[in-house]
Write an enzyme that holds these catalytic residues in place. Structure first.
Site, short mmCIF file in Angstrom:
data_model
loop_
_atom_site.label_atom_id
_atom_site.label_comp_id
_atom_site.label_asym_id
_atom_site.label_seq_id
_atom_site.Cartn_x
_atom_site.Cartn_y
_atom_site.Cartn_z
N ILE A 1 0.85 -1.18 0.00
CA ILE A 1 0.00 0.00 0.00
C ILE A 1 0.89 1.24 0.00
CG2 ILE A 1 -1.89 1.23 1.12
CD1 ILE A 1 -2.56 -1.61 0.21
N ASN B 1 1.37 5.55 -1.26
CA ASN B 1 0.57 6.78 -1.18
C ASN B 1 -0.29 7.02 -2.41
OD1 ASN B 1 1.37 8.15 1.42
ND2 ASN B 1 3.39 7.77 0.55
N SER B 2 0.12 6.49 -3.55
CA SER B 2 -0.67 6.65 -4.78
C SER B 2 -1.44 5.40 -5.14
CB SER B 2 0.25 7.04 -5.95
OG SER B 2 0.88 8.28 -5.73
N ASP C 1 8.05 0.15 3.10
CA ASP C 1 8.45 -0.08 1.71
C ASP C 1 9.96 0.04 1.55
OD1 ASP C 1 8.26 2.65 2.31
OD2 ASP C 1 7.66 3.21 0.28
#
EC number: 2.7.1.33
Length: 258
Positions: free
Chosen positions: A7, A9-10, A109
């Site tokens: 997941i 941010n975009s 990430d």
């Protein structure tokens, strides 16, 4: 078979991993205003189209840098497959073969990028992730995350110009023929796209200087292919590297609990 979820941010990226390869990778916008059921319906459809039954999924692993979406995705995966996903975070870091700088601050990430690069190369390496942010995560050959550099991503920079100026349009991320922009679109592309080429090369040079030249570079992220002239600066361009790192976390957790 494994479902690996990243997941960002975009985008929310879902990978289906089986037989030592990525069979499918699906993307959908990361929206905090969508209920878990919306994501569940999408994932059900993707699996149906791929001819994969829910019972074939043996492991799910979740990494999220959007805190408001983490419980939504966790709940969705648990409901859909009938078992809890492995969730990346400081709680699982102690069993990873990494020494992690500020574990409660660093994005999951970036940890995934470092883990995948270390597992693959086991030498000094900087991972350049072309996403919403442009990140440089450097990991040593001994498995220590040495540091991170963060800049706005390519799309973020262009959207910032579009949002904060009255006359500048949002333009596609394409390499212009010249640094001398003869239209507004080409002017923005020259400043941002060609400018980011210089930014990446400059930061890679500085990182390598600090490591006495002993450091390879790997590119990843959805926009890692946007500046073809940069490809020679990298040992490899691996768009799935973040998913690889998240998957490795699931494998380590599984081995640790058996």
């Amino acid at each position: 078979m494994q479902i690996i979820v990243d997941i960002g941010n975009s985008d929310a990226v879902f990978g289906l991993y089986s037989q030592a390869t990525w069979q499918h990778i699906w993307r959908t916008p990361s929206r905090t205003d969508e209920p878990a059921g919306s994501y569940e319906s999408r994932l059900r459809l993707w699996l149906l189209e791929a001819g994969i039954s829910l019972s074939a999924i043996q492991t799910t692993v979740l990494s999220s840098v959007v805190p408001n979406l983490t419980p939504t995705m966790r709940s969705m995966l648990t409901t859909l497959f009938g078992f809890e996903p492995v969730v990346m975070g400081p709680g699982v870091y102690p069993i990873l073969p990494l020494e992690i700088l500020r574990p409660h601050e660093i994005g999951t990430d970036l940890v995934a990028n470092a883990l995948a690069a270390y597992t693959r190369y086991q030498r000094n390496c900087v991972v350049v992730d072309f996403g919403t942010a442009l990140t440089f995560t450097t990991v040593s050959g001994a498995g220590k995350i040495l540091g991170v550099a963060i800049a706005p991503g390519l799309k973020t920079a262009i959207r910032s110009l579009f949002a904060n100026t009255a006359q500048l349009p949002e333009v596609p991320i394409e390499v212009p023929a010249s640094a001398l922009g003869t239209s507004t679109t080409h002017a923005i592309q020259a400043g941002v796209v060609l400018g980011y080429e210089g930014l990446v090369r400059s930061l890679l040079d500085r990182i390598r200087t600090e490591l006495n030249g002993d450091c390879i570079a790997i590119a990843t992220g959805g926009l890692s292919g946007s500046i073809p002239s940069l490809h020679a600066a990298f040992t490899a361009v691996i768009p799935s590297l973040t998913l690889d790192g998240i998957r490795i976390v699931g494998e380590i957790i599984g081995h640790d609990t058996r």
